[in-house]
Design an enzyme around this catalytic site. Structure first.
Site, PDB file in Angstrom:
ATOM      1  N   CYS A 174       0.865  -1.175   0.000  1.00  0.00           N
ATOM      2  CA  CYS A 174       0.000   0.000   0.000  1.00  0.00           C
ATOM      3  C   CYS A 174       0.904   1.228   0.000  1.00  0.00           C
ATOM      4  CB  CYS A 174      -0.925   0.007   1.221  1.00  0.00           C
ATOM      5  SG  CYS A 174      -1.939   1.496   1.361  1.00  0.00           S
ATOM      6  N   GLY A 175       0.837   2.003  -1.052  1.00  0.00           N
ATOM      7  CA  GLY A 175       1.721   3.158  -1.191  1.00  0.00           C
ATOM      8  C   GLY A 175       1.495   4.214  -0.135  1.00  0.00           C
ATOM      9  N   GLU A 186     -11.226  -0.432  -3.225  1.00  0.00           N
ATOM     10  CA  GLU A 186     -10.179  -1.286  -2.676  1.00  0.00           C
ATOM     11  C   GLU A 186     -10.705  -2.577  -2.063  1.00  0.00           C
ATOM     12  OE1 GLU A 186      -6.706   0.204  -0.687  1.00  0.00           O
ATOM     13  OE2 GLU A 186      -7.466   2.254  -0.869  1.00  0.00           O
ATOM     14  N   CYS A 200      -5.464   5.951  -2.648  1.00  0.00           N
ATOM     15  CA  CYS A 200      -4.830   4.639  -2.745  1.00  0.00           C
ATOM     16  C   CYS A 200      -3.523   4.832  -3.498  1.00  0.00           C
ATOM     17  CB  CYS A 200      -5.744   3.656  -3.478  1.00  0.00           C
ATOM     18  SG  CYS A 200      -4.991   2.043  -3.812  1.00  0.00           S
ATOM     19  N   GLY A 201      -2.409   4.580  -2.823  1.00  0.00           N
ATOM     20  CA  GLY A 201      -1.118   4.805  -3.457  1.00  0.00           C
ATOM     21  C   GLY A 201      -0.875   3.921  -4.656  1.00  0.00           C
ATOM     22  N   THR A 202      -1.152   2.619  -4.518  1.00  0.00           N
ATOM     23  CA  THR A 202      -0.973   1.726  -5.666  1.00  0.00           C
ATOM     24  C   THR A 202      -1.983   2.057  -6.766  1.00  0.00           C
ATOM     25  OG1 THR A 202      -2.412   0.041  -4.657  1.00  0.00           O
ATOM     26  CG2 THR A 202      -0.028  -0.155  -4.272  1.00  0.00           C
TER      27      THR A 202
END
Length: 282
Positions: A84-85, A212, A222-224
């Site tokens: 998770c970014g 997610e 959401c980083g990714t």
């Protein structure tokens, strides 16, 4: 052993609960006393009523050789995720300011997706070197229950994402049911995939939102997912720097020739420290 100190952080509106789980912290004694699995504890801690209302729960652990810290990550429903970014940015600042060595602004984490490195930039900004961003299938056509065929790009940016470009970002409001269905599509079993919609404002700037897994809803960031949207936009426009506006904040994604691992830059904010009694565990 109780209460437990839990730190709540936000990365562009994506929220996480952090526990110092290193050997010296006594966390393992707490777990033994509670008699609950980490999945069960994660669900309690993340709960909107009996917990501290976060999207994820992260235990920072003593490092394996070659890393500064290991992390054990759980979604709010107790499921695990490889990467998770936004959590990585928050974890970096948490470790740097709470339990790490402030002389070292570069931190190496062992995650389910492998090595993730983060650099403290100051002013709450963190740069994370993400896992390899890969296109798995472009396009992938999935049929809905109503026999409509939807086209996506299937990518992996540490976790799998179905990515779809939409005409206007406001259209994503009406696409949540589609995202919920596609997230667990038969063709993607057993793991399923996050679903990210994005719209272009102008060259190099997109708006995106991700449905997610584990949260089972749109999240503020959401980083990714930001990397997934940026990757799709980069493939179309051949740009190396993409600004991604998500509902909770702005992130920047940088791609480099010859390096499959992009950089993700964004904020990481301390929300507060909580003395959590866990009286709900009986």
């Amino acid at each position: 052993m109780l209460p437990v100190k839990i730190t709540k952080m936000s990365g562009a509106g994506n929220t996480f609960a952090f526990v110092d789980g290193r050997g010296a912290s006594g966390w393992k004694d707490v777990e033994k006393h509670l008699g609950k699995s980490r999945t069960e504890i994660a669900k309690l801690v993340c709960d909107r009523v009996l917990g501290i209302a976060t999207d994820g729960f992260i235990v920072i652990e003593d490092p394996s050789e070659g890393f500064d810290f290991n992390w054990d990550f759980y979604n709010s429903d107790g499921s695990t995720a490889e990467m998770c970014g936004n959590a990585a940015r928050c974890a970096a600042r948490y470790c740097y300011e709470h339990i790490g060595n402030k002389e070292h602004a570069n931190i190496r984490f062992k995650t389910g997706a492998g090595l993730v490195t983060a650099q403290i930039l100051g002013n709450g900004k963190i740069r994370v070197k993400m896992p390899e961003a890969r296109v798995l299938k472009n396009p992938i056509e999935l049929e809905t229950r109503s026999s409509v065929k939807e086209k996506f790009i299937l990518v992996n940016t540490g976790v799998p994402h179905l990515v779809q470009k939409i005409h206007a970002f406001v259209d994503s409001v009406n696409l949540k049911d589609l995202a919920r269905e596609m997230r667990a599509h038969e063709s993607l079993k057993p793991a399923g995939a996050n679903v990210t919609f994005y719209a272009e404002d102008e060259a190099g700037k997109v708006r995106a939102v991700t449905f997610e897994r584990g949260v089972e809803d749109y999240t503020l960031a959401c980083g990714t997912g930001a990397v997934a949207a940026a990757l799709a936009s980069s493939l179309e426009n051949h740009l190396k720097v993409i600004e991604v506006q998500m509902p909770g904040g702005v992130m920047e994604v940088n791609f480099f020739d010859g390096d499959p691992k992009p950089l993700l830059v964004g904020d990481a904010v301390f929300v507060g420290d909580f003395q959590y009694n866990l009286e709900v565990v009986r």
